[in-house]
Write an enzyme that holds these catalytic residues in place. Structure first.
Site, PDB file in Angstrom:
ATOM      1  N   HIS A   1      -8.855  -0.376  -3.207  1.00 21.09           N
ATOM      2  CA  HIS A   1      -9.638  -0.522  -1.975  1.00 21.09           C
ATOM      3  C   HIS A   1     -10.444   0.754  -1.758  1.00 21.09           C
ATOM      4  O   HIS A   1      -9.880   1.790  -1.404  1.00 21.09           O
ATOM      5  CB  HIS A   1      -8.656  -0.785  -0.822  1.00 21.09           C
ATOM      6  CG  HIS A   1      -9.276  -0.898   0.524  1.00 21.09           C
ATOM      7  ND1 HIS A   1      -8.541  -0.895   1.687  1.00 21.09           N
ATOM      8  CD2 HIS A   1     -10.574  -1.029   0.909  1.00 21.09           C
ATOM      9  CE1 HIS A   1      -9.354  -1.016   2.729  1.00 21.09           C
ATOM     10  NE2 HIS A   1     -10.597  -1.084   2.281  1.00 21.09           N
TER      11      HIS A   1
ATOM     12  N   ASP B   1      -5.591  -6.494   5.901  1.00 22.89           N
ATOM     13  CA  ASP B   1      -5.129  -5.120   5.663  1.00 22.89           C
ATOM     14  C   ASP B   1      -5.119  -4.320   6.955  1.00 22.89           C
ATOM     15  O   ASP B   1      -6.161  -4.105   7.571  1.00 22.89           O
ATOM     16  CB  ASP B   1      -6.088  -4.472   4.643  1.00 22.89           C
ATOM     17  CG  ASP B   1      -5.665  -3.072   4.231  1.00 22.89           C
ATOM     18  OD1 ASP B   1      -4.542  -2.656   4.568  1.00 22.89           O
ATOM     19  OD2 ASP B   1      -6.463  -2.409   3.541  1.00 22.89           O
TER      20      ASP B   1
ATOM     21  N   GLY C   1      -8.707   4.294   7.378  1.00 15.75           N
ATOM     22  CA  GLY C   1      -8.564   5.747   7.323  1.00 15.75           C
ATOM     23  C   GLY C   1      -7.113   6.205   7.281  1.00 15.75           C
ATOM     24  O   GLY C   1      -6.816   7.241   6.692  1.00 15.75           O
TER      25      GLY C   1
ATOM     26  N   MET D   1     -12.569   2.923   0.248  1.00 11.50           N
ATOM     27  CA  MET D   1     -13.114   3.298   1.555  1.00 11.50           C
ATOM     28  C   MET D   1     -13.963   4.541   1.336  1.00 11.50           C
ATOM     29  O   MET D   1     -13.606   5.656   1.723  1.00 11.50           O
ATOM     30  CB  MET D   1     -11.960   3.550   2.537  1.00 11.50           C
ATOM     31  CG  MET D   1     -11.309   2.250   2.986  1.00 11.50           C
ATOM     32  SD  MET D   1      -9.648   2.495   3.622  1.00 11.50           S
ATOM     33  CE  MET D   1      -8.754   2.553   2.084  1.00 11.50           C
TER      34      MET D   1
ATOM     35  N   ASP E   1      -5.356   2.755  -1.848  1.00 10.59           N
ATOM     36  CA  ASP E   1      -6.365   3.091  -0.836  1.00 10.59           C
ATOM     37  C   ASP E   1      -7.082   4.380  -1.195  1.00 10.59           C
ATOM     38  O   ASP E   1      -6.512   5.472  -1.085  1.00 10.59           O
ATOM     39  CB  ASP E   1      -5.684   3.246   0.529  1.00 10.59           C
ATOM     40  CG  ASP E   1      -5.263   1.919   1.119  1.00 10.59           C
ATOM     41  OD1 ASP E   1      -6.126   1.031   1.255  1.00 10.59           O
ATOM     42  OD2 ASP E   1      -4.063   1.765   1.435  1.00 10.59           O
TER      43      ASP E   1
ATOM     44  N   SER F   1       0.852  -1.193   0.000  1.00 10.52           N
ATOM     45  CA  SER F   1       0.000   0.000   0.000  1.00 10.52           C
ATOM     46  C   SER F   1       0.884   1.238   0.000  1.00 10.52           C
ATOM     47  O   SER F   1       1.791   1.370   0.826  1.00 10.52           O
ATOM     48  CB  SER F   1      -0.884   0.018   1.251  1.00 10.52           C
ATOM     49  OG  SER F   1      -1.396   1.325   1.458  1.00 10.52           O
TER      50      SER F   1
HETATM   51  C1  DX5 Z   1      -6.038   1.690   6.010  1.00 14.24           C
HETATM   52  C2  DX5 Z   1      -5.670   1.187   4.632  1.00 14.24           C
HETATM   53  C3  DX5 Z   1      -4.481   0.259   4.633  1.00 14.24           C
HETATM   54  C4  DX5 Z   1      -3.232   0.846   5.181  1.00 14.24           C
HETATM   55  C5  DX5 Z   1      -2.074  -0.103   5.088  1.00 14.24           C
HETATM   56  O1  DX5 Z   1      -7.181   2.439   5.944  1.00 14.24           O
HETATM   57  O2  DX5 Z   1      -6.737   0.476   4.055  1.00 14.24           O
HETATM   58  O3  DX5 Z   1      -4.280  -0.271   3.336  1.00 14.24           O
HETATM   59  O4  DX5 Z   1      -2.915   2.071   4.603  1.00 14.24           O
HETATM   60  O5  DX5 Z   1      -0.974   0.498   5.693  1.00 14.24           O
HETATM   61  P1  DX5 Z   1      -0.182  -0.180   6.911  1.00 14.24           P
HETATM   62  O6  DX5 Z   1       0.343  -1.473   6.389  1.00 14.24           O
HETATM   63  O7  DX5 Z   1       0.862   0.832   7.208  1.00 14.24           O
HETATM   64  O8  DX5 Z   1      -1.160  -0.385   8.027  1.00 14.24           O
HETATM   65 ZN    ZN Z   2      -6.343  -0.758   2.222  1.00 14.01          ZN
END
Ligand code: DX5
Ligand code: ZN
Length: 228
Positions: free
Chosen positions: A78, A187, A154, A80, A47, A20
């Site tokens: 992804h 994740d 987030g 969100m 993200d 990510s």
């Molecule tokens: C959180 C995201 C993740 C996150 C992953 O909202 O969906 O994908 O950024 O980053 P790390 O591995 O640093 O938790």
């Molecule tokens: Zn994610």
């Protein structure tokens, strides 16, 4: 060369990695993509945050489209966002190969999941840490992937929530019971100290943001993860 059964099984069953770029320098996303492109990873996790579904904003279709020529890695998008149905075609056009929406969003789930498939993308459904796994059950036959959040979505760089591990096991068991070959991706806060547990619980792929991009030796983490 003869490939022994166990070696072959390991090769095809290893845990996949989706870096990510959420915690990277957004003024140089080209460098973040180039780094992932040089690693032995399986896809790139993008993200998308709308400031409504989660208390943060990241990027959307134009930025994804600008990154698309920089790598051949599949784009694992992804969403969100509160209403993923609204811009779905824009993500497809921008170059998404997999699109994951949240079970907690406001769009009609079945219809939106079907539209993702009709657009030619792999279909994912994600659960926030506090959402029970049973919410997934009606949708499993429509999915290629379940995305289990192990942080509140987030922000990148948060701590892994171990209380989510039983959810991974429960989803794996339900998929096995129904004979469904669904990728279970985890994740949030996945790193060297918990990736074994995540894999042992039944994950088939992991997202890693800060753990990879801040690692002194990302290759060691990649090799460890692929060995699981
Ligand atoms: C959180 C995201 C993740 C996150 C992953 O909202 O969906 O994908 O950024 O980053 P790390 O591995 O640093 O938790
Ligand atoms: Zn994610």
């Amino acid at each position: 060369m003869v490939v022994r059964g166990s070696e072959y099984a390991k090769e095809v069953r290893c845990v996949k990695i989706s870096p990510s770029i959420m915690t990277c320098d957004f003024s140089r996303l080209d460098r973040a993509v180039a780094a992932a492109d040089g690693w032995n990873v399986d896809r790139l996790h993008l993200d998308v945050m709308d400031g409504v579904f989660v208390p943060n904003l990241s990027f959307g279709p134009p930025v994804i489209a600008s990154l698309r020529p920089l790598t051949a890695l599949p784009f694992d998008v992804h969403l969100m966002v509160q209403e993923p149905s609204k811009l779905l075609e824009a993500y497809v056009k921008a170059g998404a190969d997999m699109i994951t929406i949240h079970a907690e969003c406001s769009s009609p789930l079945e219809e939106t999941l079907r539209r993702i498939r009709e657009a030619g993308c792999k279909v994912g459904l994600s659960l926030n840490p506090d959402t029970p796994v049973e919410v997934l059950w009606p949708y499993l036959p429509l999915l290629d992937m379940v995305l289990v959040m192990t942080v509140q979505p987030g922000f990148g760089g948060q701590s892994f929530r171990p209380e989510c591990l039983p959810k991974i096991t429960a989803i794996r068991a339900e998929c096995d019971r129904r004979g469904l070959d669904i990728d279970i991706q985890v994740d949030g806060g996945v790193k060297d100290t918990n990736v074994r547990e995540v894999a042992a619980a039944g994950a088939t792929s992991v997202v890693m943001g800060s753990a990879l991009y801040n690692a002194a030796d990302p290759t060691a983490l990649i090799t460890l993860t692929h060995s699981l």
